[in-house]
Each structure stands twice: as C-alpha cells, then as structure tokens.
Design an enzyme around this catalytic site. Structure first.
Site, PDB file in Angstrom:
ATOM      1  N   GLU A 193       3.996  11.524  20.887  1.00 20.29           N
ATOM      2  CA  GLU A 193       3.223  11.240  22.100  1.00 20.29           C
ATOM      3  C   GLU A 193       2.640   9.829  22.101  1.00 20.29           C
ATOM      4  OE1 GLU A 193       3.073  14.002  20.347  1.00 20.29           O
ATOM      5  OE2 GLU A 193       3.338  15.724  21.695  1.00 20.29           O
TER       6      GLU A 193
ATOM      7  N   PHE B 221      -5.184  28.835  20.964  1.00 18.96           N
ATOM      8  CA  PHE B 221      -4.096  28.107  20.303  1.00 18.96           C
ATOM      9  C   PHE B 221      -3.870  26.755  21.005  1.00 18.96           C
ATOM     10  CE2 PHE B 221       0.530  27.183  20.036  1.00 18.96           C
ATOM     11  CZ  PHE B 221       0.531  26.836  18.687  1.00 18.96           C
ATOM     12  N   GLN B 222      -3.839  25.697  20.237  1.00 16.74           N
ATOM     13  CA  GLN B 222      -3.646  24.328  20.729  1.00 16.74           C
ATOM     14  C   GLN B 222      -4.685  23.926  21.772  1.00 16.74           C
ATOM     15  OE1 GLN B 222       0.627  23.825  21.560  1.00 16.74           O
ATOM     16  NE2 GLN B 222       0.812  23.134  19.442  1.00 16.74           N
TER      17      GLN B 222
ATOM     18  N   LYS C  65      -3.119  25.778  32.094  1.00 18.23           N
ATOM     19  CA  LYS C  65      -1.833  26.404  32.409  1.00 18.23           C
ATOM     20  C   LYS C  65      -1.929  27.334  33.625  1.00 18.23           C
ATOM     21  CE  LYS C  65       2.170  28.253  30.013  1.00 18.23           C
ATOM     22  NZ  LYS C  65       2.722  28.708  28.738  1.00 18.23           N
TER      23      LYS C  65
ATOM     24  N   MET D 264      -0.395 -10.063   7.639  1.00 15.83           N
ATOM     25  CA  MET D 264      -1.681 -10.581   8.123  1.00 15.83           C
ATOM     26  C   MET D 264      -2.817 -10.180   7.182  1.00 15.83           C
ATOM     27  SD  MET D 264      -3.023 -12.475  10.306  1.00 15.83           S
ATOM     28  CE  MET D 264      -2.341 -12.738  11.930  1.00 15.83           C
TER      29      MET D 264
END
Ligand code: FAD
Ligand code: TPP
Length: 585
Positions: free
Chosen positions: A52, A114-115, A164, A483
């Site tokens: 993502e 969940f999630q 949802k 760097m």
C-alpha cells in the site's frame, strides 16, 4: 430525484464523475464490494501494486506529473496503516491525493474487530482532511468534497474511510455539481495594495532575487509561464528549492541553480547578500534557511503563498501576499507594466557582476579520474544522453543521489521532476515512477536511486512487469547509506555506525527474477554504451551502476549553519579548498 445505488457503486460512479482514469490499490476484506464494482466496469484502470505504501507514492507520482489528483484504494487495518508514510509524504510536499480505505462495519467499530484500526484517528495528523462515512446517503457527497479539498488551495492528501455495511447499503447518489464545496473556497487573488508595494520595492532593488518553490508547480503551467515573464521583464536572478525545479528553465540565462543545504554556491550567496527577496510559493524550509537569525540578513522580504498559515510561520516578511502564484504574478506584471515601472539598471548590473564572480567558483566541478565511476559523472552522462528526449520525467529516491540528480540534471519544464522533499522518504521514487509511467505511457521515465532506498519498495518490480511499464531504475550503487555515511564522516568523527549493507542482492539477477532486464556497469569507459542499452530497451530495467563508495555531495551547508559557511568539493576553483572541502566565511 437522485438515483439510488449501493455505496460500493457510488464510489466507482463518483470516481468516474471526477474524471479519474487510474486507481492504485490493493484489495482486502473491507473493500471487496468496491473491488466487485471495479471488476464490472472498464472506464477506470486499477493498478494492483505490491504494497500500500507503493500505491500512495504511485498516486503521488501520477499527481505531480499530471497536475491531477492521484487516487488509491486500500483495505482496513494494515492496508490503511501501510498508507500512512505516503500520506505524510504527500502532506509535507503538498501533493493532491485521495485515499479511500475500507473499514469494518459500523456496528463493529470499537470492538477490536478483525483488521480494525482507527484510520481517521491515525491519519488525522497526516491528511489535509479525513472523513469516516457512516451513512451511505452521505458517501457520494463526501467523495466529491474530498476531491475538492485535496486540490483547492494548498493541495494535499485526503482520506475517506468507508465501513463495509455502508458499501453494501443503497441510497441516492449526489452528482458532482450538487456536492457541498462552498465551505472551502481558499482565496486565490492577492491583495492589490500589497502587490503594488512589492512593485515599488522591485523598482528600487539593487540586489533582488526570485526564490521560487513547489507552489509555482502546484499553481499549474500558467504560473511557470508568468514566472518566466516576470524574470524576462525584470532581469532578476532566479533560484529554486528542490520542489520547484523546472518552474524556471535550467537553461534560462537568469537561472542560479537550486539553493539550500546542497544548493549552488552562487544561489546561496545571492540569498545571503540580496536586498530584496521575493519568495514565490516556497515555505522557508530549514534546508533553505540554515541558521534562522543569519538567514538573508539584509533583505526586505516578500512572500506569495496560498496558505495563510505558511506566512510568517518561520521567517517574518515585510510584504505578505496570500494568493495563488499564477493569479498574483499576473496582477504583479499588470501593475508593473501599467505603472511603467523600470528596474534599477545600474544596481542590477553590479549585482550580476558579483553573481558571475560567485559562478566562477564552479561549485559543481568534479574530475572523473581513475577506473571507478563517480556518481556525478554517471548523472552528467545520463543527463547528456537524455536531455533532448522530447518527453522525459525524472524521479528520485532519497540521499546523495537525489541531491546529485538535482544538481546535475536540468529541468526546463514543470511537472518533470518527482522527489520526496519534505519527508525525505526512502522508497518513494520507484513507485512514483510507476505512477508517472501510468500517466504518460510513451514517455521516458527514469528513477535515479540509491541502492538502499530502492530496496525499500523493490517489490513494485512486480507491478512494473505486470503492467508492462518501461520504467528505468538507474541505481547509483555505492554499497553505502551514502548520505548517512557522509554525515558520519563530516560531523561524527568518521564513526561509520551501521551505514553500509553487507548483503546486497545481485541486481541483474533480481531484475531477471522479476522478468525484467538487468544491466550492470562499473567501468567509466562503457558507461555511455550501457546507458544507451537501457534507453533502447522497451521494458522495465534495473541499471546497477557501481560508483565510488566514499564520494561526498558538495556544496553542503552543515545543518544549522548560515549560507556563507558552505563546504565545497575539492575540484571547485576557490583557493581555500582543502581535501574534504573548506569552510568559507
Ligand atoms: C536529503 C535531502 C536534502 C535536501 N536538501 C535540500 C536543498 O539543498 N535545497 C532545497 O531546496 N531543498 C532541499 N531538500 C528539500 C526540503 O526538505 C524541502 O522539501 C524543500 O526545500 C521545500 O520546498 P518549498 O519551500 O518549495 O516547499 P513545498 O513543500 O513545495 O511547499 C510549497 C509552498 O507553496 C505554497 N503553495 C502551494 N500551492 C500554492 C499555490 N497554488 N500558490 C501559492 N502558493 C502555493 C504552500 O502553501 C507551501 O508553503 C532536501 C530534502 C532531502 C530529503
Ligand atoms: C524511510 C527512511 N529511513 C531512513 C532515512 C534516513 N536516510 C536518509 S538518506 C539515507 C541513505 C540513503 O542511501 P541510498 O538510498 O543508498 O542513497 P545514497 O545516499 O547512497 O545516494 C538514509 C538512511 C530516510 N530518509 N528515509
């Protein structure tokens, strides 16, 4: 009468109404109804990324290269939390993106479902605005608002969290024209009295400078055009931040190069010595100002910025002008011409003579000696071999290679340069290059990378191969976190604490494992040929360019020092230069 449809269908309909052509995303349980709608249409292309974070950076690259908002779709919980770095990156660099996240059903929110993650809570500090939509009847209106907020005024990332059950339920659809956007209408016209005051100061100035930034790019192509007119009309020197490169052409005769920590000697000394500084869409970032009390100590300062909160935030200015760059420059040019204003020719001629002396230091000079490729040489050759390409875009990762790319590659047009400036996100460049190539399928898109940054989102090679995106990954491989190593050498007594990796992959085999082409080059004599081979290949390439491991990026103003205390490389022509660069007072 509004047409009734499910929330999931509304999402796709709203995206179509907003003119969205591409969505970068990754599915999961909480967004499956939306993915089901995506499956049943052909207008919007969905790009399946591999992480993502990649989706958000790809959307950022798309947005920067097109001027249109980038769009992402990710699932709840880990999908949303993986997007956080990209959101923060877009917030820091003022990039317009719209991120849609799935959420657990409304009746389960707060139950450790969940999630489940508190997405609006987590992303509140890293979005310009975010919404949790609990009623389907609000959904389409909110999505239209989200596009408006992302793009109006100072652009930035927004997020819409969609449970949802809201996706499954049906309600009336609000078309784009009927969406509520009147509550956020940032001021675009600048105050004419202030603009007139600025014109007066411009006519008197002996040592003026135009300090341009990302706001010119954000304002659109008209702003770059007006900036060029202003420069032409006045003969004032022009410098830019990392984020504004291309707004004024690098081939333009008044171009001083980038300023700031790794900016050019002449640009920084001109900022230090000017008597009138006109900040056009830049935000006085600390990489520019150095030690605040010593920043441009003798100048009158004007600041043009669309975000009122940006004005007087870091540096107090004499002439604040809140407005959009294009609108303000148009009015400024109008006032200047209508009042028959003329610049102070004598003062300006002396100023240019002084600038030419500084230019003669040749602060980017380097010598390609020996059998190892110098990173500056690699980029100078990449520039020479691609400069005349009619449609070239350059992305970068973060580190020394990023600064060398800014120094050695020239941009004559806006929206051709994609880099992570404010957050400095390693792993930005590769997915950003995917976003740019999606927007411009026939263009030459190159990501200048360090091997460490590139590895952070290397999984996106799968995306590049799957969508046949011929992105060129030009890796300056110094086998170091360059760097970091440079700072350790110059500022931490050469104690190289964890700044190299002892287990790098074979990049050619890695490319081949993904089904792409790999090219390795370690010899200055075959570099041009290898670059040409990369350019000729019609597909994604990983170019592993083995470079000098301990090269430092100069000029450098050590953090917190003023502009006139700059470290220069040994090849520049100033007498006082020592082996590792000298401090100029
Ligand atoms: C390793 C590293 C080294 C760096 N070194 C340097 C360096 O040497 N030099 C350098 O320049 N940067 C450097 N940077 C980048 C630096 O951190 C900042 O990101 C950059 O300087 C900010 O650029 P900016 O001021 O143009 O602001 P941006 O972040 O582009 O902000 C734009 C400003 O314009 C305003 N604006 C937006 N849209 C409009 C509009 N339509 N009209 C008017 N105003 C608008 C915004 O409100 C904002 O104030 C470095 C970054 C990294 C990672
Ligand atoms: C995600 C992230 N972690 C850490 C850093 C700190 N950091 C800045 S530059 C750099 C090294 C980058 O190495 P590489 O990509 O190989 O580029 P080089 O500097 O060698 O050109 C690190 C670790 C960062 N900017 N971003």
């Amino acid at each position: 009468m509004q047409k009734a449809m499910t929330g999931a269908k509304m999402v796709v309909q709203a995206l179509k109404d907003q003119g969205v052509e591409v969505v970068f995303g990754y599915p999961g349980g909480a967004v499956l109804p939306i993915y089901d709608e995506i499956f049943q249409q052909n207008e919007i292309r969905h790009v399946l990324v591999r992480h993502e974070q990649g989706a958000v950076h790809a959307a950022e690259g798309y947005a920067r290269a097109t001027g249109k908002p980038g769009v992402c779709l990710v699932t709840s919980g880990p999908g949303a939390t993986n997007a956080v770095t990209g959101l923060t990156d877009a917030l820091m660099d003022s990039i317009p993106i719209v991120v849609l996240t799935g959420q657990v059903p409304t009746f389960m929110i707060g139950n450790d479902a969940f999630q489940e993650a508190d997405t609006v809570g987590i992303t509140r500090p890293c979005t310009k605005h975010n919404w949790l939509v609990k009623e389907t009847e609000r959904l389409s209106d909110v999505i239209h608002q989200a596009f408006h907020v992302a793009t109006a005024g100072r652009p930035g990332p927004v997020l819409v969290d969609i449970p949802k059950d809201v996706q499954f339920a049906s309600a009336g659809y609000t078309p784009k024209q009927k969406a509520r956007t009147t509550h956020y209408q940032p001021k675009v016209k600048g105050d004419l009295d202030r603009i007139t005051e600025l014109a007066e100061l411009m006519a008197k100035a002996e040592r003026p400078i135009l300090y341009t930034g990302g706001g010119v790019i954000n304002s659109g192509p008209a702003a770059s055009q007006l900036l060029r007119e202003l420069a032409e009309e006045t003969g004032f020197p022009v410098t830019s931040t990392l984020m504004g490169l291309g707004a004024y052409p690098a081939s333009g005769k008044q171009w001083l190069g980038m300023l700031g920590m790794h900016g050019l000697y002449e640009a920084n000394l001109a900022m230090h010595g000017c008597d009138l500084m006109i900040n056009i869409g830049a935000r006085f970032d600390d990489r520019i100002t150095g030690r605040l009390q010593d920043f441009s100590p003798r100048s009158k300062k004007a600041h043009i910025d669309i975000d009122p909160s940006s004005i007087n935030k870091v540096i107090h200015v004499d002439i604040p002008i809140v407005g959009d760059v294009a609108h303000v420059l148009e009015d400024l040019l109008h006032v200047w011409k209508a009042q028959g204003r003329k610049v102070n020719r004598e003062g300006l001629a002396k100023w240019w003579a002084q600038i030419e002396d500084w230019r003669a230091v040749d602060c980017l000079k380097f010598e390609q000696t020996g059998r190892t490729i110098k990173p500056q040489h690699a980029l100078a050759r990449l520039e020479a071999l691609t400069r005349d390409h009619p449609d070239r875009y350059i992305c970068t990762e973060v580190g020394q290679h990023q600064m060398w790319a800014a120094q050695y590659m020239g941009f004559d047009a806006p929206n051709r340069w994609m880099t992570s400036g404010g957050l400095g996100t390693m792993g930005y460049g590769f997915p950003a290059s995917i976003g740019v190539q999606m927007a411009h399928p026939d263009a030459l898109v190159i990501n200048v990378a360090g091997e460490a940054s590139w590895l952070m989102n290397m999984q996106e090679m799968g995306t590049a191969v799957q969508y046949r995106l011929p992105v060129k990954q030009f890796i300056l491989n110094n086998e170091r976190l360059g760097m970091v190593r440079q700072w350790q050498e110059l500022l931490h007594g050469e104690r190289y604490s964890h700044s190299w990796s002892e287990a790098l992959p074979d990049f050619v085999k890695l490319a081949e494992a993904f089904g792409a082409k790999g090219i390795h080059c370690a010899d200055p004599d075959t570099l041009d040929e290898a670059i040409m081979e990369m350019l000729a290949y019609d597909g994604p390439v990983i170019f592993d360019c083995l470079v000098e491991k301990h090269e430092n990026c100069f000029p450098m103003i050590p953090s917190g020092e003023p502009h006139n205390k700059m470290l220069l490389g040994e090849a520049s022509t100033l007498d006082a230069i020592g082996a590792k660069g000298a401090v100029l007072v």
